[in-house]
Design a protein around this motif. Structure first.
Motif, PDB file in Angstrom:
ATOM      1  N   GLU A 196      19.980  76.598 -75.534  1.00  0.00           N
ATOM      2  CA  GLU A 196      20.013  77.631 -76.610  1.00  0.00           C
ATOM      3  C   GLU A 196      21.394  77.456 -77.480  1.00  0.00           C
ATOM      4  O   GLU A 196      22.439  78.226 -77.340  1.00  0.00           O
ATOM      5  CB  GLU A 196      20.035  78.857 -75.955  1.00  0.00           C
ATOM      6  N   PRO A 197      21.237  76.796 -78.442  1.00  0.00           N
ATOM      7  CA  PRO A 197      22.283  76.529 -79.516  1.00  0.00           C
ATOM      8  C   PRO A 197      22.307  77.677 -80.314  1.00  0.00           C
ATOM      9  O   PRO A 197      21.685  78.535 -80.433  1.00  0.00           O
ATOM     10  CB  PRO A 197      22.001  75.451 -80.485  1.00  0.00           C
ATOM     11  N   MET A 236      13.153  69.777 -79.076  1.00  0.00           N
ATOM     12  CA  MET A 236      12.244  69.983 -77.791  1.00  0.00           C
ATOM     13  C   MET A 236      12.850  70.604 -76.764  1.00  0.00           C
ATOM     14  O   MET A 236      12.226  71.612 -76.197  1.00  0.00           O
ATOM     15  CB  MET A 236      11.698  68.612 -77.472  1.00  0.00           C
ATOM     16  N   TYR A 237      14.182  70.367 -76.279  1.00  0.00           N
ATOM     17  CA  TYR A 237      14.793  71.113 -75.176  1.00  0.00           C
ATOM     18  C   TYR A 237      15.055  72.369 -75.515  1.00  0.00           C
ATOM     19  O   TYR A 237      14.878  73.233 -74.679  1.00  0.00           O
ATOM     20  CB  TYR A 237      16.262  70.230 -74.778  1.00  0.00           C
ATOM     21  N   GLU A 238      15.132  72.713 -76.735  1.00  0.00           N
ATOM     22  CA  GLU A 238      15.572  74.098 -77.201  1.00  0.00           C
ATOM     23  C   GLU A 238      14.350  74.862 -77.136  1.00  0.00           C
ATOM     24  O   GLU A 238      13.999  76.044 -76.477  1.00  0.00           O
ATOM     25  CB  GLU A 238      16.068  74.283 -78.564  1.00  0.00           C
ATOM     26  N   GLN A 239      12.986  74.075 -77.471  1.00  0.00           N
ATOM     27  CA  GLN A 239      11.886  74.806 -77.221  1.00  0.00           C
ATOM     28  C   GLN A 239      11.417  75.027 -75.821  1.00  0.00           C
ATOM     29  O   GLN A 239      10.686  76.084 -75.652  1.00  0.00           O
ATOM     30  CB  GLN A 239      10.675  73.795 -77.821  1.00  0.00           C
ATOM     31  N   ARG A 240      11.749  74.338 -74.974  1.00  0.00           N
ATOM     32  CA  ARG A 240      11.484  74.371 -73.416  1.00  0.00           C
ATOM     33  C   ARG A 240      12.647  75.428 -72.800  1.00  0.00           C
ATOM     34  O   ARG A 240      12.352  75.766 -71.612  1.00  0.00           O
ATOM     35  CB  ARG A 240      11.401  73.221 -72.708  1.00  0.00           C
ATOM     36  N   GLY A 241      13.367  75.953 -73.736  1.00  0.00           N
ATOM     37  CA  GLY A 241      14.477  76.897 -73.132  1.00  0.00           C
ATOM     38  C   GLY A 241      15.518  76.185 -72.385  1.00  0.00           C
ATOM     39  O   GLY A 241      16.489  77.011 -71.694  1.00  0.00           O
ATOM     40  N   LEU A 242      15.561  74.725 -72.484  1.00  0.00           N
ATOM     41  CA  LEU A 242      16.860  74.147 -71.586  1.00  0.00           C
ATOM     42  C   LEU A 242      18.091  74.228 -72.418  1.00  0.00           C
ATOM     43  O   LEU A 242      19.011  74.079 -71.590  1.00  0.00           O
ATOM     44  CB  LEU A 242      16.507  72.605 -71.486  1.00  0.00           C
ATOM     45  N   GLY A 281      29.747  77.728 -81.084  1.00  0.00           N
ATOM     46  CA  GLY A 281      28.613  76.463 -81.712  1.00  0.00           C
ATOM     47  C   GLY A 281      29.585  75.841 -82.707  1.00  0.00           C
ATOM     48  O   GLY A 281      29.964  76.686 -84.003  1.00  0.00           O
ATOM     49  N   VAL A 282      29.715  74.647 -82.581  1.00  0.00           N
ATOM     50  CA  VAL A 282      30.663  73.827 -83.682  1.00  0.00           C
ATOM     51  C   VAL A 282      30.003  72.535 -84.420  1.00  0.00           C
ATOM     52  O   VAL A 282      30.397  72.187 -85.261  1.00  0.00           O
ATOM     53  CB  VAL A 282      32.058  73.724 -83.297  1.00  0.00           C
ATOM     54  N   PHE A 283      29.191  71.996 -83.753  1.00  0.00           N
ATOM     55  CA  PHE A 283      28.443  70.810 -83.944  1.00  0.00           C
ATOM     56  C   PHE A 283      27.078  71.163 -84.277  1.00  0.00           C
ATOM     57  O   PHE A 283      26.283  71.813 -83.780  1.00  0.00           O
ATOM     58  CB  PHE A 283      28.328  69.905 -82.744  1.00  0.00           C
TER      59      PHE A 283
END
Length: 166
Positions: free
Chosen positions: A45-46, A37-43, A17-19
């Protein structure tokens, strides 16, 4: 006096993770809220910094671009994207399993060839007679006896250390 410039190149693992979210969103040409939103949906995972800041990797940005391609160019909704990504993950696991099984098969085949070669070497020095030359060593065959009615045969089984029954 001439100034000499030095150039430093840093190689970063593609999954590190750099950005921060604003940079990742810009690279993926999305709004930062879309990434959340994509993180909440599990698409996606930063990674997280020690202070909890989202840190996106090069792989994360590429995944975001793929998601955008599936939604914009292919017309998939997010449920469809989730399904495609899950299927790709399963396919990847299956490929790794097949690769491992193929490697193991090659190992076993090499081991079998080695064992067969060892047996062949042993037999070359032994006293085995080829089958076509055994007719002179064996007594003449007797005609087969009348067949007995078939019934199950009992075969005595001995376990290690057990004395044979008398």
């Amino acid at each position: 006096m001439s100034m000499r410039r030095t150039r430093t190149t840093v190689t970063v693992s593609s999954d590190r993770g750099v950005f921060m979210i604003s940079v990742a969103a810009e690279l993926a040409e999305m709004h930062p809220q879309t990434l959340r939103m994509y993180e909440q949906r599990g698409l996606i995972e930063p990674k997280r910094s020690p202070k909890g800041t989202r840190l996106y990797s090069h792989e994360d940005v590429e995944r975001l671009r793929r998601i955008q391609e599936m939604t914009n160019d292919l017309g998939l909704n997010l449920a469809g994207v989730e399904h495609v990504l899950r299927m790709e993950q399963e396919l990847d696991r299956a490929k790794r399993r097949v690769d491992a099984l193929e490697r193991r098969t090659e190992e076993l085949q090499a081991e079998m060839v080695s064992q067969i070669d060892a047996v062949k070497r042993e037999l070359r020095g032994g006293e085995l007679v080829p089958l076509k030359h055994t007719h002179s060593l064996l007594p003449h065959r007797m005609p087969p006896a009348e067949p007995e009615p078939s019934r199950p045969r009992r075969i005595p089984i001995r376990r290690d250390g057990e004395q044979p029954a008398r």
